[in-house]
Enzyme design. Structure first.
Site, PDB file in Angstrom:
ATOM      1  N   LYS A  22       0.630   7.741   4.257  1.00 56.69           N
ATOM      2  CA  LYS A  22       1.703   6.959   3.626  1.00 56.69           C
ATOM      3  C   LYS A  22       2.661   7.349   2.817  1.00 56.69           C
ATOM      4  O   LYS A  22       3.945   7.361   3.155  1.00 56.69           O
ATOM      5  CB  LYS A  22       0.953   5.717   3.039  1.00 56.69           C
ATOM      6  CG  LYS A  22       1.745   4.679   2.498  1.00 56.69           C
ATOM      7  CD  LYS A  22       1.161   3.639   1.408  1.00 56.69           C
ATOM      8  CE  LYS A  22       0.902   4.099   0.368  1.00 56.69           C
ATOM      9  NZ  LYS A  22       1.423   3.539  -0.672  1.00 56.69           N
ATOM     10  N   ASN A  23       2.342   8.342   2.170  1.00 57.40           N
ATOM     11  CA  ASN A  23       3.178   8.759   1.182  1.00 57.40           C
ATOM     12  C   ASN A  23       4.028   9.945   1.551  1.00 57.40           C
ATOM     13  O   ASN A  23       4.969  10.228   1.254  1.00 57.40           O
ATOM     14  CB  ASN A  23       2.470   9.523  -0.116  1.00 57.40           C
ATOM     15  CG  ASN A  23       1.639   8.341  -1.169  1.00 57.40           C
ATOM     16  OD1 ASN A  23       2.100   7.248  -1.068  1.00 57.40           O
ATOM     17  ND2 ASN A  23       0.645   8.792  -1.737  1.00 57.40           N
ATOM     18  N   CYS A 126       4.894  -2.294 -12.918  1.00 54.95           N
ATOM     19  CA  CYS A 126       3.851  -1.821 -11.762  1.00 54.95           C
ATOM     20  C   CYS A 126       2.629  -1.895 -12.550  1.00 54.95           C
ATOM     21  O   CYS A 126       2.358  -1.590 -13.710  1.00 54.95           O
ATOM     22  CB  CYS A 126       4.004  -0.419 -11.271  1.00 54.95           C
ATOM     23  SG  CYS A 126       3.117   0.179 -10.134  1.00 54.95           S
ATOM     24  N   ARG A 131       6.365   3.634 -14.434  1.00 56.45           N
ATOM     25  CA  ARG A 131       7.137   4.499 -13.650  1.00 56.45           C
ATOM     26  C   ARG A 131       8.834   4.295 -13.406  1.00 56.45           C
ATOM     27  O   ARG A 131       9.131   3.915 -12.739  1.00 56.45           O
ATOM     28  CB  ARG A 131       6.712   4.212 -12.207  1.00 56.45           C
ATOM     29  CG  ARG A 131       5.144   4.584 -12.152  1.00 56.45           C
ATOM     30  CD  ARG A 131       4.757   4.870 -10.567  1.00 56.45           C
ATOM     31  NE  ARG A 131       4.031   3.645  -9.993  1.00 56.45           N
ATOM     32  CZ  ARG A 131       3.709   3.620  -8.869  1.00 56.45           C
ATOM     33  NH1 ARG A 131       3.540   4.772  -8.216  1.00 56.45           N
ATOM     34  NH2 ARG A 131       3.052   2.528  -8.279  1.00 56.45           N
ATOM     35  N   ASP A 316      -4.125   9.810  -7.349  1.00 60.59           N
ATOM     36  CA  ASP A 316      -4.366   8.707  -6.313  1.00 60.59           C
ATOM     37  C   ASP A 316      -5.969   8.755  -5.729  1.00 60.59           C
ATOM     38  O   ASP A 316      -6.294   8.048  -5.008  1.00 60.59           O
ATOM     39  CB  ASP A 316      -3.595   8.755  -5.375  1.00 60.59           C
ATOM     40  CG  ASP A 316      -2.017   8.217  -5.452  1.00 60.59           C
ATOM     41  OD1 ASP A 316      -1.858   7.429  -6.493  1.00 60.59           O
ATOM     42  OD2 ASP A 316      -1.179   8.398  -4.613  1.00 60.59           O
ATOM     43  N   ARG A 408      -2.205  -1.866   2.326  1.00 60.16           N
ATOM     44  CA  ARG A 408      -1.122  -1.169   1.774  1.00 60.16           C
ATOM     45  C   ARG A 408      -1.110   0.350   2.080  1.00 60.16           C
ATOM     46  O   ARG A 408      -0.239   0.855   2.474  1.00 60.16           O
ATOM     47  CB  ARG A 408      -0.655  -1.459   0.413  1.00 60.16           C
ATOM     48  CG  ARG A 408      -0.032  -2.806   0.044  1.00 60.16           C
ATOM     49  CD  ARG A 408       0.542  -2.740  -1.283  1.00 60.16           C
ATOM     50  NE  ARG A 408       1.120  -1.269  -1.793  1.00 60.16           N
ATOM     51  CZ  ARG A 408       1.042  -0.742  -2.737  1.00 60.16           C
ATOM     52  NH1 ARG A 408       0.042  -0.878  -3.508  1.00 60.16           N
ATOM     53  NH2 ARG A 408       1.729   0.481  -2.742  1.00 60.16           N
TER      54      ARG A 408
END
Length: 429
Positions: A22-23, A126, A131, A316, A408
């Site tokens: 995803k990233n 967030c 961020r 993460d 997600r």
């Protein structure tokens, strides 16, 4: 709202296909704004964030088409998507779209570089930290952009085009590195980015930009040099396998015991994390098929970790590793240095019987001999999957609420785990 039900206690055995990252996929998709030709991306995962970004890009005039496996097929192997930004119809990224996904703010770089202007909503707060976007703004100013903040929007202009410049990030930022690298590809002259992020996703984007005709060198080091070109063309590029998904499933096997091949995974993308999992007692090896993870039932050893930018232990994977450490044979300290407020999963893990105490940026985990299933609530993407890892080993039933967070970032999680022997199912209301 969907929930996930898990009955713990089963070791995992078999194979799990690792999806595209995803990233990596998100910035690659945004790079399609840099050219009026078609950018074809292979191995794009089916995720809520990807679908949301497709809608956001469509707002700017990007057409897309998909080919690949049928939607009903049970596989982690992802799609090929063709993106064509023939004409940019709107340089405004409105709040109602940007507020749903922070990475959508990154469109500011390509829009400014190609169109000379962009009006992008500030992404707001967030759950895992503020961020801030100041690094993006100062970096674009270093490339000659005029930037104002107006009613919650970042208004950027470069009517004569961006110009090469030198910018040193005051702190490592993956997102800002993505944005400035994309913007600099169409700037006049040379841009040097110092203290740049070194993540594999940065390298993946640089490789794609170069395939499109950009001149980017140094990606994967802390100094990236971009020689601007007049225009970029289309290309075909493959999204790298998801190292966070790889680490997550490796920790799930370490938690439950078993023997699983993570198909298509690359150990070189997350050596620090796999080293930590190995120190906890699992055996890890790279094979022709991917990464093999085994644990024969011996106890889980406690390991201290500190999150760091790549090549260090990734933030993460912090929540997932905490889930693993809840059943270690001693005490482990986990220190979070990247994001503030990224310990919200602690209270939910405690509902399963975990013993965790917080002290500033650190969490001290006292391993317990068993966890017991309970209803829990996901608070963010990575926190939600830490509850899955704990639930796989807990006695009895665990029900995880608010699993839209999982959707997600994890493609067909319950299908991948159930095919390896986990008792896990999605409950739809």
């Amino acid at each position: 709202m969907d929930r996930i039900r898990i009955v713990g206690g089963n070791p995992l055995s078999g194979a799990i296909p690792i999806s595209g990252a995803k990233n990596a996929a998100l910035p690659l998709m945004i790079a399609s704004l840099l050219t009026d030709d078609t950018l074809t991306l292979d191995n794009v995962p089916r995720l809520a964030d990807v679908e949301q970004l497709i809608r956001i890009l469509g707002n700017h005039g990007v057409d897309y088409s998909v080919n690949g496996r049928r939607e009903s097929q049970d596989s982690g192997y992802s799609r090929t998507i063709h993106f064509t930004a023939r004409t940019i119809v709107d340089t405004v990224a409105p709040y109602e779209l940007v507020s749903k996904m922070r990475a959508s703010f990154w469109v500011i770089g390509p829009l400014l570089a190609r169109m000379g202007e962009a009006r992008v909503s500030l992404p707001g707060g967030c759950a895992i930290g503020t961020r801030p976007v100041d690094l993006f703004i100062e970096g674009l100013r270093a490339l000659g952009a005029d930037i104002d903040i107006d009613n919650g929007y970042v208004v950027a202009r470069a009517k004569k085009g961006l110009a090469g410049g030198r910018y040193r990030f005051p702190k490592v930022s993956v997102g800002a590195t993505h944005v400035l690298m994309m913007a600099a590809t169409l700037a006049k002259g040379q841009t040097v980015l110092e203290n740049a992020a070194r993540e594999p996703e940065i390298v993946n984007l640089a490789d794609c930009l170069n395939a499109m005709g950009a001149k980017v060198s140094g990606a994967g080091t802390d100094t990236i040099t971009i020689d601007g070109v007049a225009s970029l063309s289309g290309a075909r590029h493959r999204v790298i396998p998801d190292r966070i998904e790889t680490g997550t499933y490796a920790m799930a096997v370490a938690m439950t015991g078993g023997d699983v091949v993570l198909e298509g995974a690359r150990a070189d993308l997350l050596e620090a994390a796999l080293d930590v999992v190995a120190r906890s007692g699992a055996e890890i090896s790279q094979t022709n098929e991917g990464v093999r993870v085994t644990r024969n039932g011996a106890g889980i050893a406690p390991v201290d970790v500190v999150t760091e930018p790549f090549p260090g232990f990734p933030t993460d994977l912090q929540a997932q590793f905490m889930g693993l450490m809840t059943m270690s044979t001693g005490q482990a300290t986990i220190t979070e240095t990247i994001f503030e407020n990224r310990f919200m999963h602690v209270q939910e893990l405690a509902r399963l019987g975990a013993r965790i105490s917080l002290s500033g940026q650190s969490a001290v985990v006292e391993g317990v001999s068993k966890l017991k299933g309970a209803p829990v609530m996901a608070t963010d993407l990575r926190a939600s999957v830490s509850l899955v890892i704990a639930g796989l080993a807990a006695e009895g039933e665990t029900v995880i609420n608010r699993v839209y967070h999982l959707d997600r970032g994890f493609e067909q999680l319950e299908a991948k785990l159930s095919r390896c022997g986990a008792t896990i199912e999605r409950l739809s209301e």
